[in-house]
Design a protein around this motif. Structure first.
Motif, PDB file in Angstrom:
ATOM      1  N   GLY A  12       0.670  -1.170  -0.031  1.00 52.39           N
ATOM      2  CA  GLY A  12       0.177   0.088   0.071  1.00 52.39           C
ATOM      3  C   GLY A  12       1.056   1.280   0.114  1.00 52.39           C
ATOM      4  O   GLY A  12       0.759   2.243  -0.841  1.00 52.39           O
ATOM      5  N   GLU A  13       1.949   1.296   0.725  1.00 48.75           N
ATOM      6  CA  GLU A  13       2.876   2.375   0.912  1.00 48.75           C
ATOM      7  C   GLU A  13       3.313   2.701  -0.704  1.00 48.75           C
ATOM      8  O   GLU A  13       3.751   3.621  -1.144  1.00 48.75           O
ATOM      9  N   VAL A  14       3.957   1.555  -0.947  1.00 43.17           N
ATOM     10  CA  VAL A  14       4.540   1.441  -2.639  1.00 43.17           C
ATOM     11  C   VAL A  14       3.522   2.213  -3.739  1.00 43.17           C
ATOM     12  O   VAL A  14       4.076   2.931  -4.284  1.00 43.17           O
ATOM     13  N   ALA A  30     -11.595   0.194 -13.125  1.00 45.10           N
ATOM     14  CA  ALA A  30     -10.191   0.186 -13.555  1.00 45.10           C
ATOM     15  C   ALA A  30      -9.370   0.648 -12.299  1.00 45.10           C
ATOM     16  O   ALA A  30      -8.223  -0.082 -12.102  1.00 45.10           O
ATOM     17  N   ILE A  31      -9.836   1.580 -11.495  1.00 49.02           N
ATOM     18  CA  ILE A  31      -8.893   2.073 -10.352  1.00 49.02           C
ATOM     19  C   ILE A  31      -9.395   1.478  -8.934  1.00 49.02           C
ATOM     20  O   ILE A  31      -8.642   1.904  -8.103  1.00 49.02           O
ATOM     21  N   LEU A  32     -10.389   0.378  -8.975  1.00 51.34           N
ATOM     22  CA  LEU A  32     -10.979   0.034  -7.845  1.00 51.34           C
ATOM     23  C   LEU A  32      -9.839  -0.539  -7.034  1.00 51.34           C
ATOM     24  O   LEU A  32      -9.727  -0.209  -5.541  1.00 51.34           O
ATOM     25  N   SER A  92      -5.233   2.246  -1.363  1.00 53.01           N
ATOM     26  CA  SER A  92      -4.853   3.251  -0.950  1.00 53.01           C
ATOM     27  C   SER A  92      -5.581   3.889   0.444  1.00 53.01           C
ATOM     28  O   SER A  92      -5.137   4.451   1.390  1.00 53.01           O
ATOM     29  N   ILE A  93      -6.789   3.439   0.490  1.00 54.91           N
ATOM     30  CA  ILE A  93      -7.909   3.981   1.527  1.00 54.91           C
ATOM     31  C   ILE A  93      -6.964   3.269   2.952  1.00 54.91           C
ATOM     32  O   ILE A  93      -6.854   3.457   4.049  1.00 54.91           O
ATOM     33  N   ALA A  94      -6.736   1.756   2.732  1.00 55.87           N
ATOM     34  CA  ALA A  94      -6.089   0.868   3.655  1.00 55.87           C
ATOM     35  C   ALA A  94      -4.903   1.553   4.147  1.00 55.87           C
ATOM     36  O   ALA A  94      -4.770   1.699   5.451  1.00 55.87           O
ATOM     37  N   GLU A  98      -5.616  -5.340   1.606  1.00 58.27           N
ATOM     38  CA  GLU A  98      -4.349  -6.142   1.227  1.00 58.27           C
ATOM     39  C   GLU A  98      -4.472  -6.589  -0.482  1.00 58.27           C
ATOM     40  O   GLU A  98      -5.660  -6.817  -0.985  1.00 58.27           O
ATOM     41  N   ALA A  99      -3.555  -6.432  -1.199  1.00 61.49           N
ATOM     42  CA  ALA A  99      -3.326  -6.316  -2.714  1.00 61.49           C
ATOM     43  C   ALA A  99      -4.214  -7.606  -3.274  1.00 61.49           C
ATOM     44  O   ALA A  99      -5.016  -7.320  -4.243  1.00 61.49           O
TER      45      ALA A  99
END
Length: 448
Positions: free
Chosen positions: A172-174, A235-237, A243-245, A271-272
């Protein structure tokens, strides 16, 4: 001696791939065995090391990569990507056409892998070029810049995703830091670089190019495609969820908020692998069922997506095997010892190693994975932000694409360029992305 052995291994790899035209995955496995033997690893341990490297890398990546490929395929096959591009072109107008291409390519690039995005967008760029009577390269450079930046810096693309797993960085940070770096980098490498390229090789902007090699393209009537809003959202979900997490987790850590069930749920959804699974289920509905497409056809698209990435997964696994040989063979520790007490930032070191390997090997993903094998032992000596090391490795692995990279030849053929023109446009474009990316990463490291 360890570095000499690695250099010799890379030369053998180049010979096998470029000289003997051997499959990249097979070449990586052969070189992994040869380098392991040369490093003096016990023979019974070599096969186990290669299996561990291959399995460990794919274990982290296969789920994200596979689900991401399906998501991208559904957006492409439904006409969602075409809707995004054409709507933005109409909204921005002829005067700002480059910015329309940049924004649409960036959004589509988040969901689609580089090669897929390129093949999907090039026919659209050619059609717009004909309609507005502007140079295809004038539109092609911003498109390629946006696709390349998302490929190098943003999960769930294979490079940043697999390197985050190797370094143990928060994905998420990446993603969050990747966006901060990606946006200004795209502006520099896209519309701004186009002006420079026009002065360097003006003749290349008169070429008409050819997309005959792409075969017959699936064309959609715009009214038959999903709506713009739902296409962008789908597409960006994954990016939204991750990002929210990440933002909530960073806020929790900063304010010292106690953990609770609600925060655990947010982290789980962010989580990805979970974020992409949720996004795929949403896409099955928004890009398929909601438009009365039979579930059989939707699943055929998903199956086709996996077929297309099968060899790519094996190549990434082969890169992981080579990386593990470098670690278990002691090369990583040797590099760490060399730089012990050095003031050189791991961010800069990772970029330099990845850049050298990229120029040598051609493959950005293999260069990034090999870099991980050399850099991981150094990370234990530093408190550097791991997400930034992931991004600097990605930036280094993009530099100076040339004749040993498939992207170089794709760009050359589609836009009808000479070798000199391809070096002055595509190779320089990739180098600008790499160097500008590093600059923004170093700047960001002052604050995080």
């Amino acid at each position: 001696m360890p570095l000499v052995i690695v250099a010799a291994g890379i030369l053998v790899l180049l010979l096998l791939i470029m000289g003997l035209k051997l499959n990249t995955f097979v070449s990586l496995i052969i070189v992994s065995f040869l380098v392991a033997i040369a490093l003096g690893m016990p023979l019974p341990d070599i096969a186990k090391t290669i299996e561990a490297g291959l399995g460990g890398t794919l274990g982290h990546l296969a789920l994200i990569f596979g689900l991401g490929a399906m998501l991208g395929k559904l957006i492409a096959d439904s006409g969602g990507a075409q809707r995004i591009a054409m709507t933005l072109v109409n909204k921005f107008g002829e005067k700002n056409i480059q910015w329309a291409i940049v924004v649409s390519s960036f959004i589509i690039g988040v969901a689609l892998f580089f090669e897929v995005g390129l093949v999907l967008l090039i026919p659209i760029v050619f059609a717009i070029s004909r309609e507005l009577k502007v140079s295809i390269l004038y539109l092609g450079i911003p498109m390629a810049a946006a696709l390349s930046v998302t490929h190098g810096f943003l999960p769930p693309h294979p490079g940043p995703t697999v390197i985050a797993g190797e370094y143990g960085a928060n994905l998420g940070e990446v993603l969050l830091y990747g966006f901060i770096i990606a946006i200004p980098t795209v502006i520099i490498a896209g519309p701004l670089f186009t002006k420079m390229a026009k002065k360097l090789v003006p003749a290349s902007f008169t070429k008409t190019g050819s997309i005959a090699s792409l075969g017959e393209q699936k064309e959609f009537k715009l009214e038959d495609t999903p709506g713009f809003g739902i296409s962008v959202f789908t597409a960006i979900l994954p990016v939204i969820l991750m990002s929210i997490a990440t933002i909530i987790t960073l806020t929790q850590e900063t304010l010292g908020i106690e953990d609770n069930f609600g925060l655990a749920i947010v982290r789980f959804v962010g989580e990805a692998s979970m974020a992409i699974l949720i996004s795929l289920l949403v896409a099955i509905y928004t890009m398929g069922l909601a438009r009365n497409i039979p579930i059989k056809d939707i699943m055929n698209s998903c199956s086709a997506a996996i077929t297309q990435i099968g060899m790519m997964l094996l190549i990434i696994g082969g890169g992981g095997a080579f990386k593990q040989v470098l670690i278990d063979g002691g090369v990583g520790d040797y590099v760490a010892e060399l730089f012990k007490g050095s003031t050189l930032s791991p961010i800069l070191l990772a970029w330099i190693i990845a850049a050298i390997l990229r120029i040598s090997l051609g493959s950005a993903t293999v260069a990034a994975l090999t870099t991980a094998g050399l850099v991981i032992p150094i990370l234990g000596q530093s408190d550097v932000n791991l997400a930034l090391v992931v991004l600097s490795t990605g930036a280094g692995s993009l530099i100076a694409s040339h004749v040993n990279d498939a992207g170089f030849w794709m760009f050359k053929e589609y836009f009808g360029l000479t070798m000199k023109e391809t070096f002055a446009t595509w190779t320089l474009l990739e180098t600008i992305i790499s160097v500008a990316g590093l600059g923004f990463i170093m700047l960001l490291s002052l604050f995080v």
